[in-house]
Design an enzyme around this catalytic site. Structure first.
Site, PDB file in Angstrom:
ATOM      1  N   GLU A 184      12.038   5.646 -31.780  1.00  0.00           N
ATOM      2  CA  GLU A 184      11.189   6.610 -32.471  1.00  0.00           C
ATOM      3  C   GLU A 184      11.922   7.203 -33.666  1.00  0.00           C
ATOM      4  OE1 GLU A 184       7.956   9.135 -30.473  1.00  0.00           O
ATOM      5  OE2 GLU A 184       9.566  10.585 -30.810  1.00  0.00           O
ATOM      6  N   LYS A 207      -3.238   8.018 -32.269  1.00  0.00           N
ATOM      7  CA  LYS A 207      -3.831   9.253 -31.751  1.00  0.00           C
ATOM      8  C   LYS A 207      -5.194   9.509 -32.393  1.00  0.00           C
ATOM      9  CE  LYS A 207       0.370  11.970 -30.805  1.00  0.00           C
ATOM     10  NZ  LYS A 207       1.087  13.202 -31.214  1.00  0.00           N
ATOM     11  N   HIS A 229      20.283  -9.148 -11.294  1.00  0.00           N
ATOM     12  CA  HIS A 229      19.379  -9.973 -10.502  1.00  0.00           C
ATOM     13  C   HIS A 229      17.996 -10.051 -11.142  1.00  0.00           C
ATOM     14  CE1 HIS A 229      22.279 -10.231  -7.178  1.00  0.00           C
ATOM     15  NE2 HIS A 229      22.622  -9.019  -7.572  1.00  0.00           N
TER      16      HIS A 229
END
EC number: 5.3.1.9
Length: 540
Positions: free
Chosen positions: A350, A503, A381
């Site tokens: 960001e 947004k 793993h």
């Protein structure tokens, strides 16, 4: 002046061509690695941390050129401007003074405001921890629910989890961020309204996800027996917009202030960290701040050649802008640091995921790499196969805590052994000849599959013990690394315009999901089809 027009740039390009085919295995060979060894030359300390850069694709000449790059790009000037409270966030006309939140000098910017708010936090945290602040039936608080998103969630959640071993056992801390109702619903199953305190954290107090969850939580309190006039015992707000907090229904006395000169992803040191302070207490919160201040002072005063945030940032530039690395991995060999990679995702991407330079010109070079990670040994793993034998270069930060913070001490040598062995294996690899010997004459076809190219760069950060102070230093190290890279890339790490468009369109789409009718020409055909399917499923 842009990155690739700096005077040092051609020299760095030429140097890259000289060493691009070198192998770390050769640099560590006994014949070449004489005193002082690579480990001795490329291990540096600061702020209570140690960083071993020796398994990186760098030489003394590389570091000299990269430090020259930092100077030519104005890293020191950008650093000093930030500490001085200058407008280093020009697109929003703001300072970025998260360092002032942990400064211990009365001469620090906004010292009186910061000290007063921290004292208010401490009084409140002490009251909650001691059982003096009670719920509407007089029961002590045993659950704290932090509702926020982004910087209002990731930092506090990461720190509370990391410092669980020094947190009070009397209060459980829960974090709700996602607007998906499942996030809040799962917390509601585990809490009792009579014993729960909600901390609503939003800089503007208008954030969609946060306010949706806050309203639902308030409704839950009332539906489960809390009188509306007693909600003040259960809700506090943290915001830079106190008027909106009061408008929501939180008592003015229960409002804690943050400021617009602190970015969200840098805000855990402020009242945004109230959940941290309740969990670990004001004294340990002060130690967290002190550790960050230790790293601030190291960053501000250490020579660039031995400056951990500077070196970490420059090594990242080396891989991103010369070797073409698309991502980098953070692998903390500490379950306590489970949420550090997700915290750093926001901090790094960001901040530096930008294409526009400070002057508005677009970059013609890569900026932020993709940041990702998982605690060791889990990652071994899952994705270490790709790191060892895949064709993609992924630089790695290993983080090792040398002493355990838990009573199962016999596990710890195994954990550290895995961390150090992975860095060695990634560096050394296994040649085809070595693989043929392992495969043996009966299975020569296996040799290519048993070959490891090695030469995979890693940095190992060492922490003696995970304490509030060392954690503070570790977080601040990465904060300042971000600033170093932003200065070199000539971008602003303190805004985040990239989150805005989604947004805006999200509000339009939300209205269309419940509107009586939707004009299909309002959106592109794909989005219109998605809305139509969702409307059908929702019964609209």
């Amino acid at each position: 002046m842009t990155l690739n027009s700096l005077p040092v740039w051609p020299a760095l390009q030429a140097h890259y061509e000289e060493i691009r085919d070198a192998h770390l295995r050769d640099w560590f060979a006994p014949a070449n690695d004489r005193a002082p060894t690579r480990a001795e030359r490329f291990t540096f300390e600061g702020g209570g941390l140690a960083a071993d850069f020796s398994k990186n694709l760098i030489t003394d000449a590389t570091l000299a050129l990269l430090v020259r790059l930092a100077r030519e790009a104005g890293v020191e000037a950008r650093r000093d401007a930030m500490f001085a409270g200058e407008t280093v966030n020009p697109t929003e006309g703001r300072a970025a003074l998260h360092t002032a939140l942990r400064a211990n000098s009365p001469d620090a910017p906004f010292h009186a405001q910061v000290a007063a708010e921290r004292a208010k936090m401490a009084r409140f945290a002490d009251a909650v921890r001691a059982g003096a602040w009670t719920g509407y039936t007089g029961k002590r608080i045993r659950h704290v629910v932090n509702i926020g998103i982004g910087g209002s969630d990731l930092g506090p959640k990461m720190v509370v989890h990391a410092l669980h071993h020094v947190a009070t056992p009397d209060i459980a801390t829960h974090f709700v961020s996602n607007v998906d109702g499942a996030d809040l619903a799962r917390v509601l199953e585990r809490i009792d309204p009579q014993e729960t305190l909600a901390i609503i954290v939003s800089k503007t107090f208008t954030t969609l996800e946060t306010m949706t969850n806050a309203r639902s939580l308030r409704e839950w309190f009332v539906a489960n027996g809390c009188p509306e006039d007693a909600l003040a015992k259960h809700f506090v707000g943290v915001s830079a917009n106190p008027a909106e907090v009061v408008k929501f229904g939180i008592a003015e006395a229960n409002v804690f202030e943050m400021w617009d000169w602190v970015g969200g992803r840098y805000s855990l040191w402020s009242a945004v960290g109230l959940s941290i302070m309740i969990a670990i207490g004001p004294e340990r919160f002060a130690e967290l701040l002190a550790g960050a201040h230790d790293m601030d002072e190291h960053f501000r005063t250490a020579p660039l050649e031995r400056n951990l945030p500077v070196l970490q940032g420059l090594v990242g530039i080396w891989y991103r802008n010369f070797f073409g690395a698309q991502s980098y991995l953070v692998a903390p060999y500490s379950e306590a640091l489970h949420y550090l990679p997700s915290y750093l995702q926001q901090l790094e991407m960001e901040s530096n995921g930008k294409s526009a330079q400070i002057d508005g010109a677009f970059v013609d070079y890569p900026t932020s790499a993709v940041t990702w990670g998982e605690p060791g040994t889990n990652g071994q793993h899952a994705f270490f196969q790709m790191l060892h034998q895949g064709p993609t270069l992924v630089p790695i930060d290993f983080i090792a805590v040398l002493t355990p913070e838990h009573p199962l001490a016999s596990h710890h040598p195994k954990l550290l052994a895995n961390c150090f062995a992975q860095s060695e294996a990634l560096m050394l690899g296994r040649t085809l000849d070595e693989a043929r010997k392992i495969a043996g004459p009966a299975h020569p076809e296996l040799a290519p599959h048993l070959t490891f190219p090695g030469n995979r760069p890693t940095t190992t950060l060492l922490v003696d013990a995970l304490t509030p102070r060392t954690l503070g230093a570790l977080i601040a190290l990465y904060e300042h690394k971000v600033l170093v890279q932003a200065a070199v890339w000539n971008i602003n790490p303190f805004d985040q315009w990239g989150v805005e468009l989604g947004k805006i369109l999200g509000k339009v789409v939300e209205a269309d999901l419940t509107a009586p009718q939707v004009d299909p020409a309002k959106h592109d055909s794909s989005t219109s089809a998605l809305i139509a399917r969702a409307r059908k499923a929702l019964g609209e």
